[in-house]
Design a protein around this motif. Structure first.
Motif, PDB file in Angstrom:
ATOM      1  N   ARG A   8       0.814  -1.218   0.000  1.00 52.40           N
ATOM      2  CA  ARG A   8       0.000   0.000   0.000  1.00 52.40           C
ATOM      3  C   ARG A   8       0.849   1.270   0.000  1.00 52.40           C
ATOM      4  N   ARG A   9       0.556   2.158  -0.915  1.00 49.56           N
ATOM      5  CA  ARG A   9       1.122   3.504  -0.948  1.00 49.56           C
ATOM      6  C   ARG A   9       0.010   4.460  -1.370  1.00 49.56           C
ATOM      7  N   SER A  10       0.154   5.708  -0.969  1.00 53.08           N
ATOM      8  CA  SER A  10      -0.796   6.713  -1.452  1.00 53.08           C
ATOM      9  C   SER A  10      -0.447   7.055  -2.886  1.00 53.08           C
ATOM     10  N   ARG A  12      -1.583   9.585  -6.136  1.00 55.03           N
ATOM     11  CA  ARG A  12      -2.314  10.834  -6.386  1.00 55.03           C
ATOM     12  C   ARG A  12      -2.487  11.128  -7.872  1.00 55.03           C
ATOM     13  N   LYS A  61      -9.776  21.652  -1.064  1.00 51.25           N
ATOM     14  CA  LYS A  61      -8.680  22.374  -0.412  1.00 51.25           C
ATOM     15  C   LYS A  61      -7.805  22.984  -1.498  1.00 51.25           C
ATOM     16  N   GLY A  64      -4.256  20.156  -1.157  1.00 52.23           N
ATOM     17  CA  GLY A  64      -4.248  18.769  -0.658  1.00 52.23           C
ATOM     18  C   GLY A  64      -5.271  17.820  -1.236  1.00 52.23           C
ATOM     19  N   TRP A 111      -6.017   9.393   0.727  1.00 50.88           N
ATOM     20  CA  TRP A 111      -6.892  10.037   1.716  1.00 50.88           C
ATOM     21  C   TRP A 111      -6.817  11.543   1.521  1.00 50.88           C
ATOM     22  N   HIS A 157       6.815   0.674   1.010  1.00 49.56           N
ATOM     23  CA  HIS A 157       7.978   1.117   1.788  1.00 49.56           C
ATOM     24  C   HIS A 157       8.873  -0.089   2.094  1.00 49.56           C
TER      25      HIS A 157
HETATM   26  C1  LIG Z   1      -5.201  11.342   8.403  1.00 49.46           C
HETATM   27  C2  LIG Z   1      -4.564  11.456   7.035  1.00 49.46           C
HETATM   28  C3  LIG Z   1      -4.730  12.620   6.310  1.00 49.46           C
HETATM   29  C4  LIG Z   1      -4.176  12.727   5.033  1.00 49.46           C
HETATM   30  N1  LIG Z   1      -4.460  13.828   4.282  1.00 49.46           N
HETATM   31  C5  LIG Z   1      -4.002  13.903   3.024  1.00 49.46           C
HETATM   32  C6  LIG Z   1      -4.397  14.979   2.179  1.00 49.46           C
HETATM   33  O1  LIG Z   1      -5.206  15.836   2.554  1.00 49.46           O
HETATM   34  N2  LIG Z   1      -3.885  15.031   0.943  1.00 49.46           N
HETATM   35  C7  LIG Z   1      -3.000  14.092   0.474  1.00 49.46           C
HETATM   36  O2  LIG Z   1      -2.568  14.204  -0.684  1.00 49.46           O
HETATM   37  N3  LIG Z   1      -2.624  13.031   1.234  1.00 49.46           N
HETATM   38  C8  LIG Z   1      -3.116  12.911   2.485  1.00 49.46           C
HETATM   39  N4  LIG Z   1      -2.805  11.824   3.267  1.00 49.46           N
HETATM   40  C9  LIG Z   1      -1.876  10.790   2.747  1.00 49.46           C
HETATM   41  C10 LIG Z   1      -0.519  10.909   3.453  1.00 49.46           C
HETATM   42  O3  LIG Z   1       0.155  12.065   2.965  1.00 49.46           O
HETATM   43  C11 LIG Z   1       0.301   9.627   3.216  1.00 49.46           C
HETATM   44  O4  LIG Z   1      -0.382   8.532   3.767  1.00 49.46           O
HETATM   45  C12 LIG Z   1       1.692   9.715   3.845  1.00 49.46           C
HETATM   46  O5  LIG Z   1       2.455  10.715   3.215  1.00 49.46           O
HETATM   47  C13 LIG Z   1       2.461   8.397   3.771  1.00 49.46           C
HETATM   48  O6  LIG Z   1       2.592   7.976   2.426  1.00 49.46           O
HETATM   49  P1  LIG Z   1       2.045   6.530   1.981  1.00 49.46           P
HETATM   50  O7  LIG Z   1       0.549   6.530   2.219  1.00 49.46           O
HETATM   51  O8  LIG Z   1       2.398   6.401   0.530  1.00 49.46           O
HETATM   52  O9  LIG Z   1       2.708   5.502   2.847  1.00 49.46           O
HETATM   53  C14 LIG Z   1      -3.372  11.676   4.518  1.00 49.46           C
HETATM   54  C15 LIG Z   1      -3.215  10.507   5.266  1.00 49.46           C
HETATM   55  C16 LIG Z   1      -3.825  10.384   6.485  1.00 49.46           C
HETATM   56  C17 LIG Z   1      -3.695   9.075   7.241  1.00 49.46           C
END
Ligand SMILES: Cc1cc2nc3c(=O)[nH]c(=O)nc-3n(C[C@H](O)[C@H](O)[C@H](O)COP(=O)(O)O)c2cc1C
Length: 176
Positions: A8-10, A12, A61, A64, A111, A157
């Motif tokens: 899992r990774r975020s 965008r 936003k 973000g 998220w 990671h």
């Molecule tokens: C509570 C929470 C709020 C977050 N808010 C945002 C956001 O508003 N915009 C965004 O692009 N990513 C957001 N993220 C993603 C985080 O930036 C991301 O999970 C973190 O940098 C770690 O990277 P990974 O998910 O690839 O492991 C959020 C994550 C969490 C858990």
């Protein structure tokens, strides 16, 4: 499950490939299976597939939530705080449940934090989304999650990069 945790990774940035209806149905089932305190289930979920609405959600936003511009699906998580005093926890668990379910379906997600974040200097990001999606006043609107297929799959990671200093054994210790 472990493989899903590890990969899992975020993400965008998403391709234009549509998410199969069956996968969306699985996500709908997944959020309803999320645990909640006392099983109060204070949450509700809006699945947004309409392009014009997703584009508006991307403007929740200043920066973000821009990643939603290419998302094929946005999931808005809302809750009635009168039903549970721990609605934030319940909503967060439902959101991450959807994110892990998405991973298992070959989707990626990110998220978008709405709660406590401004839309502009006039209104909050939550109020902006509330107005956009006709959500009644009594609901809090803490989270939007974007989903889609990634142009390329990021690596999870590396285990060596995990912040192991945050782990403690039996008692809190400074020197680990
Ligand atoms: C509570 C929470 C709020 C977050 N808010 C945002 C956001 O508003 N915009 C965004 O692009 N990513 C957001 N993220 C993603 C985080 O930036 C991301 O999970 C973190 O940098 C770690 O990277 P990974 O998910 O690839 O492991 C959020 C994550 C969490 C858990």
């Amino acid at each position: 499950m472990l493989n899903i945790l590890r990969q899992r990774r975020s993400v965008r940035d998403f391709t234009q490939e549509k998410i199969p209806p069956k996968s969306i149905e699985t996500l709908r089932e997944a959020v309803l299976r999320a645990p909640s305190s006392r099983n109060n289930q204070p949450w509700q979920f809006i699945f947004v597939e309409q392009r014009s609405l997703i584009e508006q959600l991307a403007k929740s936003k200043a920066h973000g939530t821009r990643f939603l511009e290419t998302a094929q699906l946005a999931l808005v998580v809302l809750a009635d705080p009168e039903i549970s005093d721990v609605w934030i926890e319940d909503c967060s668990i439902a959101a991450i449940t959807a994110q892990y379910a998405a991973e298992s379906l070959g989707l990626k997600s990110c998220w978008g934090q709405l709660r406590l974040r401004p839309h502009d200097d006039q209104i909050s990001a939550s109020d902006y989304v509330r107005q956009l999606l006709d959500i009644p006043e009594k609901f809090e609107v803490p989270i939007v999650v974007g989903f889609g297929f990634p142009p390329e799959t990021p690596k999870g990671h590396a285990v060596a990069e995990l912040p192991r200093k945050k782990l403690h054994q039996n008692r809190f210790t400074e020197e680990n």
